[in-house]
Design an enzyme around this catalytic site. Structure first.
Site, short mmCIF file in Angstrom:
data_model
loop_
_atom_site.label_atom_id
_atom_site.label_comp_id
_atom_site.label_asym_id
_atom_site.label_seq_id
_atom_site.Cartn_x
_atom_site.Cartn_y
_atom_site.Cartn_z
N HIS A 1 0.94 -1.13 0.09
CA HIS A 1 -0.04 0.16 0.12
C HIS A 1 0.74 0.97 -0.19
O HIS A 1 1.83 0.86 0.24
CB HIS A 1 -0.76 0.36 1.10
CG HIS A 1 0.09 -0.12 2.19
ND1 HIS A 1 -0.09 -1.25 2.97
CD2 HIS A 1 0.17 0.72 3.47
CE1 HIS A 1 0.71 -0.80 4.16
NE2 HIS A 1 0.46 0.06 4.71
N HIS B 1 1.10 5.25 0.90
CA HIS B 1 0.57 6.55 1.84
C HIS B 1 -0.18 7.47 0.99
O HIS B 1 1.05 7.94 0.86
CB HIS B 1 0.57 6.48 2.86
CG HIS B 1 0.79 5.21 3.97
ND1 HIS B 1 0.04 5.34 5.61
CD2 HIS B 1 1.52 3.97 4.12
CE1 HIS B 1 0.05 3.96 6.14
NE2 HIS B 1 1.74 3.75 5.44
#
Ligand code: AMP
Ligand code: ZN
Length: 139
Positions: free
Chosen positions: A100, A102
């Site tokens: 992922h 951010h």
């Protein structure tokens, strides 16, 4: 889907998330613990982890969406800047082992400071040795 992966469960609709962008391969949703309000996560729908085990075409798709979200934070939230961050491994602070990015909106007066403590090499030779080790390992 990887068993017991919280982000795979979000992709599958098994746990809720507040989505801000979705296409066939990529999902962006609000981080429930924002460093700065508006903090968004961009993930591949397919389970990959870490960065170094993720195919380049997937990374290209993800980075295109990271760009979209950063632009949306600048224009939609009137952010003054954006941080893009990504962790690999517990030593790097990774908590959720599903790749992922951010995307964190930044505001001139948000008061946040990263604990970015620049250090020094012992001597120029140390810098050169580390550079040589990285260079030799680049594939
Ligand atoms: P990392 O430390 O890079 O693995 O970051 C994991 C991030 O996932 C943290 O910023 C958490 O706040 C966020 N997070 C964990 N669970 C959820 C969830 N169910 N929905 C949204 N964000 C989450
Ligand atoms: Zn997963």
């Amino acid at each position: 889907m990887s068993a017991n992966c919280i982000f795979c469960k979000i992709v599958a609709g098994e746990i809720p998330a507040t989505k801000v962008y979705e296409d066939a391969d990529v999902l962006a949703f609000m981080d429930i613990g924002p460093v700065i309000k508006g903090h968004t996560l961009v993930i591949p729908k397919q389970h990959f982890d870490p960065l170094t085990a993720t195919p380049e075409p997937v990374l290209a798709q993800l980075m295109a969406v990271v760009k979209k979200i950063a632009a949306a934070q600048l224009h939609g939230l009137r952010a003054d800047g954006v941080n893009v961050m990504q962790a690999n491994g517990a030593a790097a602070g990774q908590v959720v082992p599903h790749l992922h990015f951010h995307v964190i909106p930044r505001f001139a007066a948000d008061g946040h400071r990263w604990n970015w403590a620049a250090k020094k090499y012992d001597d120029p030779a140390e810098l050169q040795q580390l550079a040589a080790a990285i260079k030799a390992a680049v594939t």
